[in-house]
Design an enzyme around this catalytic site. Structure first.
Site, PDB file in Angstrom:
ATOM      1  N   TYR A 106       0.839  -1.203   0.000  1.00 45.03           N
ATOM      2  CA  TYR A 106       0.000   0.000   0.000  1.00 45.03           C
ATOM      3  C   TYR A 106       0.871   1.248   0.000  1.00 45.03           C
ATOM      4  O   TYR A 106       0.562   2.240  -0.664  1.00 45.03           O
ATOM      5  CB  TYR A 106      -0.947   0.013   1.213  1.00 45.03           C
ATOM      6  CG  TYR A 106      -1.969   1.128   1.108  1.00 45.03           C
ATOM      7  CD1 TYR A 106      -3.177   0.916   0.461  1.00 45.03           C
ATOM      8  CD2 TYR A 106      -1.687   2.404   1.597  1.00 45.03           C
ATOM      9  CE1 TYR A 106      -4.095   1.938   0.305  1.00 45.03           C
ATOM     10  CE2 TYR A 106      -2.600   3.434   1.450  1.00 45.03           C
ATOM     11  CZ  TYR A 106      -3.808   3.208   0.805  1.00 45.03           C
ATOM     12  OH  TYR A 106      -4.709   4.226   0.653  1.00 45.03           O
ATOM     13  N   PHE A 122      -7.623  21.554 -24.674  1.00 47.92           N
ATOM     14  CA  PHE A 122      -7.847  20.123 -24.741  1.00 47.92           C
ATOM     15  C   PHE A 122      -9.037  19.823 -23.840  1.00 47.92           C
ATOM     16  O   PHE A 122      -9.211  20.434 -22.797  1.00 47.92           O
ATOM     17  CB  PHE A 122      -6.629  19.275 -24.352  1.00 47.92           C
ATOM     18  CG  PHE A 122      -6.938  17.822 -24.548  1.00 47.92           C
ATOM     19  CD1 PHE A 122      -7.052  17.299 -25.820  1.00 47.92           C
ATOM     20  CD2 PHE A 122      -7.216  17.000 -23.473  1.00 47.92           C
ATOM     21  CE1 PHE A 122      -7.434  15.982 -26.029  1.00 47.92           C
ATOM     22  CE2 PHE A 122      -7.602  15.676 -23.672  1.00 47.92           C
ATOM     23  CZ  PHE A 122      -7.700  15.163 -24.954  1.00 47.92           C
ATOM     24  N   THR A 123      -9.852  18.858 -24.251  1.00 48.16           N
ATOM     25  CA  THR A 123     -11.155  18.611 -23.619  1.00 48.16           C
ATOM     26  C   THR A 123     -11.078  18.490 -22.093  1.00 48.16           C
ATOM     27  O   THR A 123     -11.679  19.287 -21.368  1.00 48.16           O
ATOM     28  CB  THR A 123     -11.767  17.336 -24.221  1.00 48.16           C
ATOM     29  OG1 THR A 123     -10.807  16.282 -24.116  1.00 48.16           O
ATOM     30  CG2 THR A 123     -12.124  17.543 -25.683  1.00 48.16           C
ATOM     31  N   ASP A 173       1.644  20.406 -20.548  1.00 44.27           N
ATOM     32  CA  ASP A 173       0.928  19.145 -20.740  1.00 44.27           C
ATOM     33  C   ASP A 173       1.868  18.308 -21.597  1.00 44.27           C
ATOM     34  O   ASP A 173       1.940  18.469 -22.810  1.00 44.27           O
ATOM     35  CB  ASP A 173      -0.413  19.379 -21.433  1.00 44.27           C
ATOM     36  CG  ASP A 173      -1.132  18.056 -21.716  1.00 44.27           C
ATOM     37  OD1 ASP A 173      -0.484  17.000 -21.631  1.00 44.27           O
ATOM     38  OD2 ASP A 173      -2.330  18.084 -22.026  1.00 44.27           O
ATOM     39  N   LYS A 195       0.054   7.623 -23.405  1.00 40.31           N
ATOM     40  CA  LYS A 195       0.448   7.939 -24.789  1.00 40.31           C
ATOM     41  C   LYS A 195       1.943   7.634 -24.961  1.00 40.31           C
ATOM     42  O   LYS A 195       2.327   6.497 -25.109  1.00 40.31           O
ATOM     43  CB  LYS A 195       0.145   9.408 -25.103  1.00 40.31           C
ATOM     44  CG  LYS A 195      -1.339   9.701 -25.338  1.00 40.31           C
ATOM     45  CD  LYS A 195      -2.126   9.859 -24.076  1.00 40.31           C
ATOM     46  CE  LYS A 195      -3.505  10.414 -24.280  1.00 40.31           C
ATOM     47  NZ  LYS A 195      -4.311  10.400 -23.053  1.00 40.31           N
ATOM     48  N   ARG A 244     -13.092  15.146 -33.900  1.00 43.29           N
ATOM     49  CA  ARG A 244     -12.413  16.220 -33.176  1.00 43.29           C
ATOM     50  C   ARG A 244     -12.858  17.534 -33.811  1.00 43.29           C
ATOM     51  O   ARG A 244     -12.130  18.191 -34.532  1.00 43.29           O
ATOM     52  CB  ARG A 244     -10.882  16.073 -33.240  1.00 43.29           C
ATOM     53  CG  ARG A 244     -10.342  14.817 -32.593  1.00 43.29           C
ATOM     54  CD  ARG A 244     -10.034  14.862 -31.124  1.00 43.29           C
ATOM     55  NE  ARG A 244     -11.135  14.817 -30.199  1.00 43.29           N
ATOM     56  CZ  ARG A 244     -11.010  14.516 -28.897  1.00 43.29           C
ATOM     57  NH1 ARG A 244      -9.840  14.206 -28.384  1.00 43.29           N
ATOM     58  NH2 ARG A 244     -12.039  14.534 -28.095  1.00 43.29           N
ATOM     59  N   PHE A 246     -18.656  14.458 -26.186  1.00 43.82           N
ATOM     60  CA  PHE A 246     -18.245  13.592 -27.294  1.00 43.82           C
ATOM     61  C   PHE A 246     -18.160  12.121 -26.901  1.00 43.82           C
ATOM     62  O   PHE A 246     -18.319  11.237 -27.727  1.00 43.82           O
ATOM     63  CB  PHE A 246     -16.900  14.059 -27.876  1.00 43.82           C
ATOM     64  CG  PHE A 246     -15.778  14.070 -26.870  1.00 43.82           C
ATOM     65  CD1 PHE A 246     -15.611  15.151 -26.028  1.00 43.82           C
ATOM     66  CD2 PHE A 246     -14.905  13.003 -26.760  1.00 43.82           C
ATOM     67  CE1 PHE A 246     -14.582  15.158 -25.083  1.00 43.82           C
ATOM     68  CE2 PHE A 246     -13.875  13.007 -25.836  1.00 43.82           C
ATOM     69  CZ  PHE A 246     -13.724  14.093 -24.990  1.00 43.82           C
TER      70      PHE A 246
HETATM   71  N1  PM9 Z   1      -6.168  12.204 -24.669  1.00 43.48           N
HETATM   72  C1  PM9 Z   1      -6.919  11.159 -26.625  1.00 43.48           C
HETATM   73  O1  PM9 Z   1      -7.506  10.233 -27.171  1.00 43.48           O
HETATM   74  C2  PM9 Z   1      -7.767  10.345 -24.367  1.00 43.48           C
HETATM   75  C3  PM9 Z   1      -9.233  10.428 -24.597  1.00 43.48           C
HETATM   76  S1  PM9 Z   1      -9.936  11.930 -25.204  1.00 43.48           S
HETATM   77  C4  PM9 Z   1     -10.154  12.827 -23.741  1.00 43.48           C
HETATM   78  O2  PM9 Z   1      -6.265  12.014 -27.263  1.00 43.48           O
HETATM   79  C5  PM9 Z   1      -3.796  15.536 -23.674  1.00 43.48           C
HETATM   80  C6  PM9 Z   1      -3.067  16.340 -24.680  1.00 43.48           C
HETATM   81  C7  PM9 Z   1      -4.463  14.381 -24.034  1.00 43.48           C
HETATM   82  C8  PM9 Z   1      -5.176  13.631 -23.050  1.00 43.48           C
HETATM   83  C9  PM9 Z   1      -5.944  12.513 -23.396  1.00 43.48           C
HETATM   84  C10 PM9 Z   1      -5.142  14.101 -21.712  1.00 43.48           C
HETATM   85  C11 PM9 Z   1      -5.862  13.376 -20.637  1.00 43.48           C
HETATM   86  C12 PM9 Z   1      -4.472  15.246 -21.421  1.00 43.48           C
HETATM   87  N2  PM9 Z   1      -3.816  15.947 -22.391  1.00 43.48           N
HETATM   88  O3  PM9 Z   1      -6.779  10.417 -20.948  1.00 43.48           O
HETATM   89  O4  PM9 Z   1      -6.781  11.337 -18.655  1.00 43.48           O
HETATM   90  O5  PM9 Z   1      -4.407  13.982 -25.306  1.00 43.48           O
HETATM   91  O6  PM9 Z   1      -4.871   9.994 -19.406  1.00 43.48           O
HETATM   92  O7  PM9 Z   1      -5.188  12.212 -20.321  1.00 43.48           O
HETATM   93  C13 PM9 Z   1      -6.930  11.261 -25.183  1.00 43.48           C
HETATM   94  P1  PM9 Z   1      -5.964  10.920 -19.816  1.00 43.48           P
END
Ligand code: PM9
Length: 459
Positions: free
Chosen positions: A75, A127-128, A218, A261, A385, A451
């Site tokens: 833990y 970004f979303t 980011d 990523k 997108r 979306f």
């Molecule tokens: N990006 C993508 O498919 C995951 C789903 S869409 C919300 O591109 C950036 C630049 C991203 C991103 C996720 C996140 C969030 C932050 N910044 O999905 O929470 O491209 O790990 O990261 C998606 P998490």
């Protein structure tokens, strides 16, 4: 200017495969209807080539899988946490680490510790999830990316750059004290995976240092950004990706990271900071939302795989093959006359739905429509997108983004060159019958990040 072409052959060989299911047009039509014409609502089994996202979909290496077996599932104080801390410090140079279950966990904590209601957060395109967390913390997001980023035909090499005049205008209007930080994404996802130049980052650092404004990165696709700097920016041709990545981070005060990523893992993320007091706040907050500060919602094995993936992500031969595959697909599409965002970016090909389907107005969701049609042709899953992803402002009005795109996102180390050929050919078939395609209407709209779960019907 396109990158110079030479072989991008993969620096790995395949040891295990996952069998895919092929579907008939009738099966796909039924699946799409049941999914409300939203590719997020399709079952993965119904998909042949899955280009929905590069997030959490990459193939881990044998080293990463063996790291999974070394998971220390304590833990508190797992040794994998210390391995991750070491990787973050050595590869990125940040002092303090707060692990989170994925990127948005880090965005939540950063937004809460930095933003006061009424603040302004400038960023190089929204970004979303990032913008939503900034808004939930009480800030208003302002786009300060250069104008070229909103033009899919502009060939400018660094379309992710911040326009310093736009930042200065915000400082003049609201005062620097209202700006807790500038959020800089490398690469810029919604602009088409477009990179930021080192020159721009240096200039921004000099400007913000003078004004007392922080820069939060980011850094979700930082290694891909570094590759473009290496290939296109004067003075960086002989530097390694690892050196460039570290230099990028050196101009910033902290970062949020989705390990799903660049870092080649299925789950994981972190917040990294250089300021000890802010780190203390974040370390306290992570126990509320994610888990103890030495695991942040992750299993020990996930932290180990991410630590190894971070090191693999900055290897030059990996990145050359990674971006090489994306460029291969983009060039194939261009040979068929398919309109795509130029120059070709880091993590996928972004097809311009406004140019592809000029007869469909933005209110009838051309990119959502095109993603559905692409799926129908051969079972290839892509992502909208455009106006659906952009959502609504605080007054409830739709944002109308200039870019209305369908993203063909390439998972890392997953698909072959033959898959790329099939994708381009399928898209070309849809392009040939583009005049017959009609738009969609939205019949269900969720409150947040619509979306993901919105439903549509054909007009
Ligand atoms: N990006 C993508 O498919 C995951 C789903 S869409 C919300 O591109 C950036 C630049 C991203 C991103 C996720 C996140 C969030 C932050 N910044 O999905 O929470 O491209 O790990 O990261 C998606 P998490």
């Amino acid at each position: 200017m396109q990158l110079k072409r030479d072989s991008w052959a993969e620096p790995y060989k395949i040891k295990m495969v996952e069998l895919l299911k092929m579907t008939t047009p009738e099966q796909r039509r039924k699946a799409l209807q049941e999914a409300g014409y939203n590719t997020f609502l399709l079952k993965s089994e119904e998909v042949y080539i899955d280009l929905l996202t590069d997030s959490g979909t990459s193939a881990m290496s044998d080293e990463q899988w063996s790291g999974m077996m070394r998971g220390d599932e304590a833990y508190a104080g797992s040794k994998n946490y210390y391995n991750l801390e070491k990787a973050v410090s050595e590869v990125y140079g940040y002092k303090y680490l707060v692990p989170t279950h994925q990127g948005r966990g880090a965005e939540n904590i950063l937004s809460q510790i930095m933003i006061k209601p009424g603040d302004i957060v400038p960023g190089n395109m929204y970004f979303t999830t990032t913008r939503l967390h900034q808004e939930l913390a009480g800030a208003v997001f302002h786009d300060v990316i250069i104008d070229e980023a909103h033009d899919s035909n502009s060939e400018y090499a660094f379309k992710g750059d911040v326009d310093l005049n736009k930042v200065e205008k915000l400082v003049q209007e609201y005062g620097a004290e209202k700006i807790p930080y500038i959020c800089v994404a490398v690469t810029v996802n919604l602009a088409g995976g477009q990179p930021v130049s080192m020159k721009n980052l240096k200039e921004l650092r000099a400007y913000t240092a003078e004004k007392g404004i922080k820069i939060m990165l980011d850094m979700t696709r930082i290694a891909e950004n570094a590759y473009f700097i290496q290939q296109k920016e004067e003075g960086y041709r002989l530097k390694t990706i690892a050196e460039i990545v570290k230099e990028i981070c050196s101009y910033t005060d902290g970062a949020t990271f989705s390990g799903k990523k660049d870092a080649l893992v299925n789950i994981g993320g972190f917040l990294a900071l250089n300021d000890f007091d802010k780190f203390e706040e974040a370390r306290n907050m992570v126990v509320v939302y994610e888990g103890l500060h030495t695991y942040g919602g992750l299993a020990g094995r996930d932290m180990e795989a991410m630590a190894i993936g971070i090191c693999e992500s900055v290897q030059d031969e990996h990145m050359k093959a990674r971006i090489g595959q994306v460029i291969y697909l983009g060039e194939k599409m261009q040979e068929f006359g398919i309109p795509i965002v130029k120059p070709i970016g880091g993590h996928g090909i972004f097809v311009d739905a406004k140019q592809f389907l000029p007869h469909i107005s933005q209110d009838d969701f051309p990119a959502q429509t095109l993603a559905a049609e692409i799926y129908l042709d051969a079972g290839i899953r892509t992502m909208e997108r455009g106006i659906v992803s952009a959502g609504r402002n605080s007054k409830g009005e739709n944002y109308y983004p200039k870019l209305e795109l369908v993203r063909f996102t390439i998972p890392r180390r997953v698909y072959t060159q033959a898959h790329m050929d099939v994708i381009a050919e399928s898209t070309a078939r849809v392009y040939e019958r583009r005049n017959e395609i009609k738009g969609l209407k939205m019949v269900y709209e969720p409150k947040y990040l619509r979306f993901f779960q919105a439903r549509f019907e054909q007009l």
